[in-house]
Scaffold this active site. Structure first.
Site, PDB file in Angstrom:
ATOM      1  CG  ASP A   7     -37.406  -2.527  38.598  1.00 39.23           C
ATOM      2  OD1 ASP A   7     -36.939  -3.571  38.095  1.00 39.23           O
ATOM      3  OD2 ASP A   7     -38.625  -2.367  38.792  1.00 39.23           O
ATOM      4  CG  PHE A  16     -25.855 -17.814  27.990  1.00 37.29           C
ATOM      5  CD1 PHE A  16     -26.791 -18.305  27.092  1.00 37.29           C
ATOM      6  CD2 PHE A  16     -24.880 -16.945  27.520  1.00 37.29           C
ATOM      7  CE1 PHE A  16     -26.760 -17.939  25.751  1.00 37.29           C
ATOM      8  CE2 PHE A  16     -24.829 -16.571  26.179  1.00 37.29           C
ATOM      9  CZ  PHE A  16     -25.771 -17.067  25.293  1.00 37.29           C
ATOM     10  CB  CYS A  28     -35.613 -19.343  31.728  1.00 30.59           C
ATOM     11  SG  CYS A  28     -35.147 -17.982  32.805  1.00 30.59           S
TER      12      CYS A  28
HETATM   13  C1  UGA Z   1     -31.966 -21.649  32.520  1.00 32.19           C
HETATM   14  C2  UGA Z   1     -30.674 -21.947  31.743  1.00 32.19           C
HETATM   15  O1  UGA Z   1     -30.032 -23.089  32.307  1.00 32.19           O
HETATM   16  C3  UGA Z   1     -29.734 -20.752  31.803  1.00 32.19           C
HETATM   17  O2  UGA Z   1     -28.578 -21.005  31.023  1.00 32.19           O
HETATM   18  C4  UGA Z   1     -30.468 -19.529  31.251  1.00 32.19           C
HETATM   19  O3  UGA Z   1     -29.665 -18.374  31.299  1.00 32.19           O
HETATM   20  C5  UGA Z   1     -31.719 -19.291  32.070  1.00 32.19           C
HETATM   21  O4  UGA Z   1     -32.563 -20.450  32.007  1.00 32.19           O
HETATM   22  C6  UGA Z   1     -32.418 -18.096  31.500  1.00 32.19           C
HETATM   23  O5  UGA Z   1     -32.930 -18.182  30.375  1.00 32.19           O
HETATM   24  O6  UGA Z   1     -32.374 -17.038  32.100  1.00 32.19           O
HETATM   25  P1  UGA Z   1     -32.646 -21.691  35.109  1.00 32.19           P
HETATM   26  O7  UGA Z   1     -34.036 -21.399  34.669  1.00 32.19           O
HETATM   27  O8  UGA Z   1     -32.054 -20.949  36.256  1.00 32.19           O
HETATM   28  O9  UGA Z   1     -31.625 -21.484  33.886  1.00 32.19           O
HETATM   29  O10 UGA Z   1     -32.643 -23.229  35.512  1.00 32.19           O
HETATM   30  P2  UGA Z   1     -31.911 -24.566  35.051  1.00 32.19           P
HETATM   31  O11 UGA Z   1     -30.766 -24.833  35.934  1.00 32.19           O
HETATM   32  O12 UGA Z   1     -31.682 -24.555  33.585  1.00 32.19           O
HETATM   33  O13 UGA Z   1     -33.043 -25.623  35.389  1.00 32.19           O
HETATM   34  C7  UGA Z   1     -34.306 -25.562  34.708  1.00 32.19           C
HETATM   35  C8  UGA Z   1     -35.213 -26.670  35.138  1.00 32.19           C
HETATM   36  O14 UGA Z   1     -34.779 -27.902  34.589  1.00 32.19           O
HETATM   37  C9  UGA Z   1     -35.327 -26.899  36.643  1.00 32.19           C
HETATM   38  O15 UGA Z   1     -36.701 -27.084  36.962  1.00 32.19           O
HETATM   39  C10 UGA Z   1     -34.535 -28.161  36.869  1.00 32.19           C
HETATM   40  O16 UGA Z   1     -35.013 -28.890  37.968  1.00 32.19           O
HETATM   41  C11 UGA Z   1     -34.775 -28.904  35.569  1.00 32.19           C
HETATM   42  N1  UGA Z   1     -33.718 -29.889  35.238  1.00 32.19           N
HETATM   43  C12 UGA Z   1     -32.442 -29.477  35.023  1.00 32.19           C
HETATM   44  C13 UGA Z   1     -34.052 -31.223  35.120  1.00 32.19           C
HETATM   45  O17 UGA Z   1     -35.217 -31.632  35.285  1.00 32.19           O
HETATM   46  N2  UGA Z   1     -33.071 -32.122  34.794  1.00 32.19           N
HETATM   47  C14 UGA Z   1     -31.785 -31.741  34.586  1.00 32.19           C
HETATM   48  O18 UGA Z   1     -30.951 -32.617  34.287  1.00 32.19           O
HETATM   49  C15 UGA Z   1     -31.467 -30.391  34.705  1.00 32.19           C
END
Ligand code: UGA
Length: 433
Positions: free
Chosen positions: A30, A147, A260
């Site tokens: 990095d 993912f 993301c």
């Molecule tokens: C997301 C994807 O879930 C991963 O599969 C992907 O690899 C990643 O982006 C990426 O592109 O690198 P992440 O950003 O860590 O992962 O978070 P998530 O767990 O997907 O949650 C995203 C947002 O959605 C959070 O703010 C969470 O609070 C919200 N969320 C999630 C809800 O409001 N309701 C739900 O039912 C689930």
């Protein structure tokens, strides 16, 4: 196998450490010296459960090194590109500066037969463009999207749901090489899909677009529930029992944030426009708007319960991270709501188990306290914006002894409504009566 990982942010640091755990000899590279120093000392520059232990464990084997010198990639057989692709300022499109810089830095060190593997989330067509340059150096390119979810990053890297390998036309060697890298998970039966480069790039953004759509769907139902007196959480439970729909990612509340989902749906729309298929992804603009409307609704609700004016009222904000088990506040709905309440003149006292320092950098004007009880003391209203376990488990009777006004706003539908009401609280949530 000798592996280099270019980019040691969230994705790259976890990937490098995980690859070393699998027995490979890894160098993480990095340009950020501080980041490299911290990682080499086993101290990740961000919060991710299990990562300090994994860095220490992998470091002790001698198989994991970190460096700022791109030349250290020389001699590795597989080179993963794991740099960020943030949203461009003033545009929806993804900024590919770091991807291009990573390839530029790598090119002089590639040997014929090396495999460059893109993991970053990129607009479809990027890999084909990069492949030409990499092939000119006698190496090959594959695209292997990631993912991983923050908070579960190590598990998602070591035992993913599936592997996707995008390979160039006629390349018979990339997939077997990646099979060697991921031998352990593959032997446990993890599905693996080999595609062309464009499909692999699309798989990643399509997956995130689907997840964002699912969340905004249930939040749209919450909007309807709010004007009809229906309960969106019961609705989610009921439709979620249909296996075709599924209950996961149907939690309504403040909506999605993070580094993301928001930028990926916007980047996807921008790319679709360039490709002349903007109509196909027009709905993502609604997905984005529904998501952003939840924050405004939350602020309105706070104003409503505090008799039409939050000015001078003390509001305890519990949670700032975009989701629990993370210190990430990029596009965080929680931090956004806290800042908006403060702008309206509320006396906001915010807390979060991990995200205070990251929040302070973006919103130095807010008052932050480490201790939850200190945040709660004297509050006219309590607003739960990130569903950390410690907030879900709060004892409503005890909390009531600390505050001045027994108003609780549940921004994540994560509290036991009946228990809070039984303890004498005026409970309000998004999408629930
Ligand atoms: C997301 C994807 O879930 C991963 O599969 C992907 O690899 C990643 O982006 C990426 O592109 O690198 P992440 O950003 O860590 O992962 O978070 P998530 O767990 O997907 O949650 C995203 C947002 O959605 C959070 O703010 C969470 O609070 C919200 N969320 C999630 C809800 O409001 N309701 C739900 O039912 C689930």
């Amino acid at each position: 196998m000798r592996i280099s990982v270019i980019g040691c942010g969230y994705l790259g640091a976890v990937h490098a450490a995980s690859m070393a755990k699998l027995g490979h000899e890894v160098v993480g590279i990095d340009v950020d010296e501080t980041k490299i120093e911290l990682l080499a000392a086993g101290r990740p520059p961000f919060f991710e459960p299990g990562l300090p232990e994994l860095l220490t464990e992998a470091g002790a084997t001698g198989r994991l090194r970190f460096s700022t010198d791109a030349g250290e990639a020389a001699g590795a057989k597989v080179h993963f590109i794991a740099v960020g692709t943030p949203q461009k300022p003033g545009s929806y499109a993804a900024d590919l500066t770091y991807v291009d810089a990573a390839v530029d830095g790598l090119l002089p060190h590639l040997r014929p037969g090396d495999l460059v593997v893109g993991k970053s989330t990129v607009p479809v067509g990027t890999a084909a463009r990069l492949a030409e340059r990499i092939e000119a150096a006698g190496a090959r390119l594959a695209w292997n999207p990631e993912f991983l979810r923050e908070g579960f990053a190590i598990m998602d890297t070591l035992t993913p749901d599936r592997f996707v390998y995008g390979v160039t036309d006629g390349d018979e060697t990339a997939a077997p090489l990646l099979d060697e890298v991921y031998a352990e998970a593959l032997s446990a039966g993890t599905p693996r899909i080999v595609t062309d480069l464009a499909t692999a790039e699309l798989v990643k953004v399509a997956a995130n677009a689907f997840l964002a759509t699912k969340i905004s769907f249930i939040n749209a139902m919450a909007e309807v529930a709010e004007v009809t007196g229906a309960d969106v959480t019961q609705l989610a439970d009921a439709i979620g029992h249909d296996a075709r729909i599924g209950r996961r990612f149907l939690n309504s509340g403040l909506g999605f944030g993070g580094g993301c989902l928001p930028k990926d749906i916007r980047g996807f729309m921008a790319r679709a426009e360039e490709l002349g298929v903007d109509q196909a992804l027009k709905f993502l603009s609604d997905v984005d708007s529904i998501n952003l409307r939840r924050r405004a609704r939350m602020v309105d609700l706070a104003v409503e319960v505090l008799d039409g004016n939050v000015e001078g009222k003390r509001i305890a904000v519990l949670g700032l991270a975009f989701k629990p088990d993370s210190d990430d506040v990029r596009e965080s709905p929680a931090l956004d709501v806290a800042a908006r309440l403060s702008e309206l003149g509320a006396d906001v006292v915010a807390t979060d188990p991990e995200a205070i320092e990251t929040s302070r950098k973006k919103h130095p004007e807010l008052v932050y306290v480490q201790d939850t009880e200190e945040a709660l003391r004297g509050a006219d209203a309590v607003v739960v914006l990130t569903e950390w376990k410690q907030y879900r488990q709060l004892d409503p009777s005890h909390v009531k002894t600390l505050v001045s006004g027994a108003h609780v706003l549940d921004g994540r539908n994560c509290l036991d409504r009946e228990a809070w009401r039984a303890a004498g609280w005026h409970y309000r949530a998004l999408g629930r009566p």
